[in-house]
Every structure is written in structure tokens, then in C-alpha cells.
Write a protein that holds these residues in place. Structure first.
Motif, PDB file in Angstrom:
ATOM      1  N   LEU A 520       0.852  -1.197   0.000  1.00 21.28           N
ATOM      2  CA  LEU A 520       0.000   0.000   0.000  1.00 21.28           C
ATOM      3  C   LEU A 520       0.878   1.234   0.000  1.00 21.28           C
ATOM      4  N   ARG A 522       0.189   5.389   0.252  1.00 24.53           N
ATOM      5  CA  ARG A 522      -0.851   6.395   0.485  1.00 24.53           C
ATOM      6  C   ARG A 522      -0.191   7.750   0.714  1.00 24.53           C
ATOM      7  N   ASN A 524      -1.220  12.212   1.302  1.00 26.63           N
ATOM      8  CA  ASN A 524      -2.271  13.160   1.693  1.00 26.63           C
ATOM      9  C   ASN A 524      -2.359  14.319   0.723  1.00 26.63           C
ATOM     10  N   TYR A 555      -6.767   1.669  -7.273  1.00 24.69           N
ATOM     11  CA  TYR A 555      -6.546   3.046  -6.857  1.00 24.69           C
ATOM     12  C   TYR A 555      -7.835   3.613  -6.269  1.00 24.69           C
ATOM     13  N   SER A 561      -4.248  10.067  -2.594  1.00 29.53           N
ATOM     14  CA  SER A 561      -4.194   8.845  -3.402  1.00 29.53           C
ATOM     15  C   SER A 561      -3.844   7.637  -2.535  1.00 29.53           C
ATOM     16  N   ILE A 562      -4.528   6.516  -2.830  1.00 30.61           N
ATOM     17  CA  ILE A 562      -4.216   5.248  -2.154  1.00 30.61           C
ATOM     18  C   ILE A 562      -4.084   4.178  -3.236  1.00 30.61           C
ATOM     19  N   THR A 564      -3.219   0.209  -3.839  1.00 31.82           N
ATOM     20  CA  THR A 564      -3.169  -1.073  -3.122  1.00 31.82           C
ATOM     21  C   THR A 564      -2.886  -2.192  -4.116  1.00 31.82           C
TER      22      THR A 564
END
Length: 573
Positions: A520, A522, A524, A555, A561-562, A564
Motif C-alpha cells: 500500500l 498512500r 495526503n 486506486y 491517493s491510495i 493497493t
């Protein structure tokens, strides 16, 4: 007919038909020659030698020694191979079989040339030449002169090289095209290395015209590449490019791996001189692929050779031990029959045999130490290989960094900058292998931490990084694509996510379970809508690597945005 099928038929003939002893010797030699297992080839060669010595037939004995020499050479037993070759040569010369002696001299010289032992090879080629002259084989005599010319070229004795190559042309009474083509082509290479470009060009053109008709892709491609280098030195760039491209295509069609490696490196340097860095990088990658393939092949051959030597030593030790045990039992039986009167003699014999067993155990201990030393040498080789790969990748990274400074403001600057980070990610893997003294696995916690912090530092951003990584070692076959994927995702965040963020933050997670793993990334930042933006090269590369891992990349945009990624892994990985 496949090699395995032919060997089976030969062995069936040996066991089925009633053959004379001389025929059995010939058949055993053929089995040894065709057998794919060098240890079995060695056993059949020894059987043929024993039978030939029983018959007292010199030429059959020499033939058996030839097969033993070849088997020992493949197993890496240089002393035994040289001893068997010398005995075969002595017999052929004593029997006035000059043609057979010359062929064996030439064959042994070719092996020495491949090992770059040129002085020894030249001496053997001189002996081959003299024996071909005695046998009256003018064609083989001329070909040996060409080989001598090539050997002197490799040692940079150009006058001697020219002498033998011109001699090959003058003694070619039958105007054999093969001899003329090789002699002219090699003369062109000699003149090129001695900086006589006009003569080099003429002889190479004539040589190519001949060997191309003979459908010899190896020689033709080598001469074409050499002619391309001549044109390059003359400043004829179009002609140089044309011949170099033709040479590498011919090598690829014939699957000549060493030539593909050499020609791709020449093309990489050629395009670099023209500042065509995209083409230069393309051929540099091709060079690296074939270089790695050939290095791996060499390492595999070394490991197989060590295994074969171990098996031979193990079998010899077992045979010796069995012989000693059988001998002890025989003496014990005689002692019991003689009774009490011979008790003292029996005690002495048992003491003697115990000493022999102790000596045998000492020999076994020495052999075990030798095997342990060889295993250590193998580990050192792999350690050195990782070190050299790391150094080569760092050199490429430095070159890209230098090129980036020359392209400030140019559209290619960013592409080179990103390529440098991808190479740094691979270099870090080999650095870990080297530093951790491991061969195939790396601790992912330290690796991903260093990789992401290095990226943040290289972009000069004040970004807070947090990590949640399980301290699990992974095979590099899985870690390499994961590293490149992480590189692309973190780079995208550093480039685009934080333009409107006062306190940028990147969080990275990597967790493993017995049969799967999850990754993952991530941030901000502001995030983005994938449907509204065209994917760049980085995301295309990322999806390609995900497909290679048979993974699932998703996504989402939740206050940033994250990304995985879920992949399946083998528990042994």
C-alpha cells in the motif's frame, strides 16, 4: 536422430550383438563420444582403453585416450586430460599417422584459444601444421595457417599474423572458396587492428563476398561488424550503421549469443557518439541481457563441473573403502582357518588393516575439506557477481545523471531522471545481496525503507514518511518488480501530489501471509481522477509489472491517493 536415441542404440548393439574385441573398442569409443553425461563418458572411455590395451592395438589405444582426454576436459580435470592427449599424440606420431596427430593438435589448440592461452595454442598449431604438411592434406594445412594468423592477431603480433594469412592464400592451390574467404576476412581484421584502414576495408569486402555465399553466418557477421567499425573510423556513419545493423540481424537469425552481445555493445557506443541516446540505451539493454545470460551460463557450467568432480571423488572413495573391507574379510577368514597358531600373525594383519582404514578416513576427511572449500569458492563467485552488477548499475546511473545535467530544460531531462531512479532501485537490490552476504533473498523492511527515503531525498522535498513493513525476506525474482512498482508509485506522489499540501505525508505498508502479500502506498495530496488523465510511461510500466506478478492493483482517492497491490506468492518465496 537425437543424441539420447543414438546412445541407446549403441549400448543395445554392445549388449546384444556378438562383436569382436576391436569392434567393441570402437563402439565403446563412440558411446563415450556421444554420451551427454561426462562421468558416463569417462567410464566408457576407461573400458575402451582397458580392452584396447589387452588387444595391444596402438591405434585403438590412442583412440581411447582421445575420448578419455575429452571427458576429463569437460569435467575440468586438466592434468588428466593433458596426460591422455599426450599419450594419444605420441602413439599417432610413432605410427606415422600424421593426419590423426595433426587433427588432435588442432583440436587441443582450439580449446586453449577459447581459454585465452594463446602461447600454448600457437605451439600446438605449429605442430598441427607440420603434421598436415607431412600427411599431404593441403586444405587442412591452409586452414591451420589461418588459425595461426588468428592466434597471432589475438596476441597483437600483426606481422606474424599477416605472414601466416598470406601463406594460407598462396598455398591454396585448389582456390578453395572457404580458405580464401577466411584468409581475406582475417587479413582485414589484422589490418584494421594495425590501423591500416584502406587495406582493412578492401580485404573485409572481398572476404564478406565469399563467406556470404558459403552461408556462414558466424564469419559473415563478424566481418560485417569489423567493416562497420572501419567505416566508423573513416567517418562514414551511414555505411558504419548499415553494416553493424546487418551484422547483428544475421547474428540474431543464427542465435549467435556472444556475437549478439558484442555487436549490441558496439551499436550502443556508436549511437552514443551520435548523441542518439535512445538507440544507445536500447542496444545497451540488449547487451546486458545477453551478457547476463552468458555469465549465468558460465556459472551454471562451473557448478555442474564441481558437482561432477564431487561425484567422481565420492565413487572412488566408496570403491576404495569397499575394496579395503573385502580384503579385511578375506584375511579374517584365512586367520580363522589357520587357528590359534597364526593368532599373532592375524593380530598384526588386523592392526595393519586398521591403519589402512585410518588412512582412508584421513583421505575422506581431506576430500570433505576440499568440497567445503569449493562450496565457499562458489559463494565467493556469487558474492563477487552481485558486487559487479551493483557497480555496473551504479555506473549506468552516474552516466544518466551526467547526461541529465547536460539536458537541463530539455523534455528528455525528466525521462532520464526517472530512468536513473529505476536503475537505482535495481542497484539497491544487488547492494543488499552483497552487503548481507546472501545469494537470493533480501530483508524487505530495510530495502523498502532505504528505497523510499532515497527517492524523497533525490526530489528535495520535505515529506514525512511512515512505514508498516513486515520484516520478511523475499526472493529477488519477486522483489525486483515490487521495487520498480514502489519506485513508480512513490515518484508519482513526489512529482504531482503535494503542490497544494503544506505538510506532505507518504505512508507505505507491506505485509506478507503464507500464500499472499499486500503493498500500500498512500499520500495526503490532492489525488487525481484516472479516467480524466492519460497514463504515462510510469503507470504503463507499473501495470506491466503487476501483470507479470499476476497481481491486482487498485486506486482510490480518500483525502489523497491510495494505491493497493495484492499478489500471490509461493510459500517458499
Amino acid at each position: 536422430m537425437s543424441s539420447g536415441l543414438r546412445i541407446d542404440q549403441l549400448i543395445d548393439s554392445l549388449n546384444t550383438y556378438s562383436l569382436e574385441d576391436s569392434q567393441k573398442v570402437e563402439l565403446l569409443c563412440q558411446i563415450a563420444y556421444h554420451h551427454h553425461d561426462p562421468m558416463m563418458a569417462l567410464q566408457y572411455g576407461q573400458q575402451s582403453l582397458q580392452l584396447a590395451q589387452t588387444l595391444n592395438r596402438p591405434l585403438l589405444i590412442a583412440r581411447a585416450y582421445e575420448e578419455l582426454a575429452e571427458a576429463h576436459r569437460v569435467l575440468g580435470n586438466e592434468v588428466q586430460s593433458r596426460h591422455a592427449t599426450t599419450r594419444a599424440l605420441r602413439i599417432y606420431e610413432n605410427e606415422n599417422e600424421y593426419h590423426l596427430a595433426a587433427a588432435l593438435y588442432a583440436q587441443t589448440a582450439n580449446y586453449l584459444l577459447k581459454d585465452q592461452r594463446y602461447d600454448q595454442a600457437i605451439r600446438l598449431l605449429e605442430s598441427a601444421k607440420q603434421n598436415y604438411k607431412k600427411s599431404g592434406d593441403n586444405k587442412k594445412y591452409a586452414l591451420t595457417c589461418i588459425n595461426l594468423g588468428e592466434a597471432f592477431r589475438l596476441t597483437q603480433h600483426y606481422d606474424s599474423a599477416k605472414h601466416y594469412l598470406y601463406h594460407a592464400l598462396t598455398c591454396n592451390y585448389t582456390e578453395d572458396s572457404l580458405i580464401r574467404g577466411y584468409a581475406l576476412g582475417n587479413l582485414g581484421m589484422v589490418y584494421h587492428e594495425s590501423i591500416e584502414l584502406k587495406n582493412a576495408k578492401e580485404y573485409l569486402i572481398d572476404g564478406i563476398a565469399i563467406v556470404e555465399k558459403l552461408k556462414d553466418p558466424y564469419s559473415t557477421s563478424v566481418y560485417l561488424a569489423e567493416l562497420g567499425r572501419v567505416y566508423q573510423q573513416q567517418g562514414l556513419k551511414d555505411q558504419a550503421e548499415k553494416h553493424l545493423l546487418k551484422a547483428i540481424k544475421m547474428a540474431q537469425d543464427a542465435n549467435l549469443k556472444e556475437q549478439i552481445r558484442d555487436f549490441s555493445q558496439q551499436l550502443s557506443f556508436y549511437y552514443a557518439e551520435l548523441h542518439d541516446y535512445r538507440s544507445s540505451l536500447q542496444y545497451q539493454r540488449l547487451f546486458q541481457i545477453y551478457q547476463d545470460s552468458l555469465v549465468n551460463k558460465t556459472n551454471i557450467q562451473l557448478v555442474e563441473r564441481i558437482k561432477a568432480e564431487y561425484e567422481i571423488d565420492k565413487k572412488n572413495s566408496e570403491i576404495q573403502l569397499l575394496d579395503q573391507i573385502n580384503l579385511q574379510r578375506t584375511y579374517a577368514a584365512y586367520g580363522l582357518a589357520l587357528g590359534v597358531v597364526l593368532l599373532v600373525c592375524l593380530s598384526l594383519l588386523l592392526h595393519r588393516k586398521n591403519e589402512q582404514a585410518k588412512t582412508a578416513n584421513d583421505i575422506l576427511s581431506e576430500q570433505k575439506e576440499t568440497l567445503a572449500h569449493r562450496e565457499k569458492e562458489k559463494a565467493v563467485l556469487l558474492h563477487e557477481l552481485n558486487h559487479r552488477v551493483k557497480n555496473n548499475l551504479q555506473m549506468i546511473s552516474s552516466l544518466l545523471n551526467m547526461q541529465k545535467h547536460e539536458l537541463v530544460g530539455h523534455p528528455a531531462e525528466q525521462a532520464i531522471h526517472e530512468s536513473k531512479h529505476r536503475i537505482d532501485a535495481l542497484s539497491l537490490i544487488h547492494q543488499r545481496l552483497y552487503q548481507q552476504d546472501t545469494q537470493t533473498k533480501i530483508s524487505v523492511k530495510e530495502y523498502f525503507t532505504d528505497l523510499i527515503l532515497n527517492l524523497v531525498y533525490s526530489y528535495g522535498r520535505e515529506v514525512k514518511c511512515t512505514f508498516d513493513i513486515s520484516d520478511t525476506p523475499l526472493l529477488i525474482d519477486i522483489l525486483i518488480p515490487l521495487a520498480l512498482i514502489t519506485n513508480e508509485l512513490v515518484t508519482n506522489a513526489l512529482k504531482y501530489a503535494f503542490e497544494e499540501t503544506s505538510e506532505p505525508n507518504i505512508h507505505f505498508e507491506f505485509q506478507t501471509k503464507p500464500c499472499c502479500a499486500s503493498l500500500l502506498v498512500r499520500d495526503n495530496g490532492s489525488g487525481f481522477d484516472p479516467s480524466q488523465q492519460k497514463e504515462g510511461f510510469g503507470l504503463v510500466l507499473t501495470r506491466t509489472l503487476v501483470a507479470q506478478l499476476d497481481g491486482d492493483l487498485r486506486y482510490t482517492n480518500q483525502n489523497g491517493s491510495i494505491w493497493t497491490l495484492h499478489i500471490k506468492i509461493d510459500p517458499l518465496s
